[in-house]
Design an enzyme around this catalytic site. Structure first.
Site: not given
Ligand code: SF4
Length: 333
Positions: A142, A71, A274, A111, A74, A202, A67
């Site tokens: 979802c 984040c 949740r 999901c 993540c 959600c 990705c």
């Molecule tokens: S949480 Fe992870 S998968 Fe989702 S947008 Fe952020 S970096 Fe990408």
């Protein structure tokens, strides 16, 4: 505000959804003696739900890793070396096989998560085909596919999407410490598109990322003051994945997590709250406290996207010990 002035008693004014929560009120709830906070949360919970029922969802990664977002929590971000390999979008048959298995294991909702900033046209078309297939199996659907335009949200609705997950993650202030590649407002815009398309929302966040209690207050304030409360509110405990910037963050006091669940329950009395990521590191006793605080949904199955989750057998044993049963259909207002 003193303890006695914290919002109460549990009459209609406190069990009906409100959208004008102040930080002062939420701060006061967080500051209650735990027994008082739990009593209030449980009282409100049982006015709106059967306290012995838990909604069960299964979360499956249809497109893992690589990705472009950053984040900080993540393992799927391409910016961090976490050992997660970037994979292609899964074929529809493989997704439907997983959905059937989830249904057999008792899930009422399936999901589908994809590690995208936002879906491209061809990717969205493939996701729509998956949604149609999962819906045909009799499951609620979802998806969490990143940012959406208004048109994309409408296409997902047409395909039969019941819920879209898009978390706010934290308070508006702390959000900037966690993600720089898209703004808090971007997230609010996607949520507005999803709501306008008629898809259930959600939306929740993650705690234990090094934020303060005031950030947890700010997160719940934002969620509870959305024009409509999210139907599902996932509260995640950070899973500290090696290789991510948050790998070495000190763990949050488990009772502060329980308080966060309880305040979310009080502030969003008709939402399904949740208990999401991080359960593998929680004792059975802590999970029991979370259910008492008003959590009434879990993810079921050995994986949550790329991080591990309790095995189905141990979850079933816990539910049996607590006398909890699966909610057949979520009680949507
Ligand atoms: S949480 Fe992870 S998968 Fe989702 S947008 Fe952020 S970096 Fe990408």
């Amino acid at each position: 505000m003193s303890i006695v002035e914290a919002p109460w008693p549990a009459d209609e004014s406190t069990v009906a959804p409100r959208h004008n929560w102040t930080r002062e009120e939420l701060r006061a709830l967080f500051g209650l003696p735990l027994s008082e906070l739990m009593f209030r949360a449980q009282s409100i919970h049982r006015r709106n739900f059967d306290p012995a029922e838990v909604q069960i969802s299964t979360l499956f990664s249809i497109k893992t890793g690589g990705c472009p977002e950053d984040c900080a929590y993540c393992p799927q971000s391409a910016k961090y070396d976490t050992g997660t390999r970037a994979e292609k979008l899964m074929p529809i048959d493989a997704v439907l096989t997983e959905a059937r298995a989830a249904r057999e294991a008792g899930a009422s909702r399936f999901c589908m998560g994809a590690a995208w900033r936002s879906p491209r046209a061809r990717e969205l078309a493939q996701a729509c085909a998956m949604i149609e297939g999962v819906k045909a199996l009799g499951l609620e659907t979802c998806a969490t596919l990143g940012m959406l335009t208004a048109q994309q949200a409408r296409e997902l609705k047409t395909a039969g999407l019941d819920y879209y997950n898009h978390n706010l993650d934290s308070s508006p202030e702390f959000y900037r410490e966690i993600i720089t590649t898209r703004t808090f407002q971007d997230r609010l815009d996607t949520l507005a598109h999803v709501r306008a398309a008629g898809i259930h929302v959600c939306c929740g966040g993650i705690v234990g990322m090094g934020e303060t209690r005031e950030d947890r207050v700010g997160m719940i304030e934002t969620l509870a003051n959305l024009p409509e409360h999210p139907e599902s509110v996932p509260i995640n405990m950070l899973v500290r994945v090696p290789g991510t910037p948050l790998a070495d963050i000190p763990p949050l006091d488990p009772l502060e997590f329980v308080r966060t669940i309880a305040v979310a329950r009080i502030a969003m009395p008709r939402s399904v709250v949740r208990l999401s990521a991080g359960r593998e590191d929680m004792s059975d006793e802590m999970q029991a406290l979370c259910f008492l605080a008003g959590a009434n949904s879990i993810f079921y199955g050995p994986k949550l996207l790329t991080t591990s989750n309790p095995a189905r057998d141990s979850d079933q044993a816990l539910m049996d010990r607590l006398g909890l049963t699966p909610m057949k259909t979520e009680q949507i207002r």
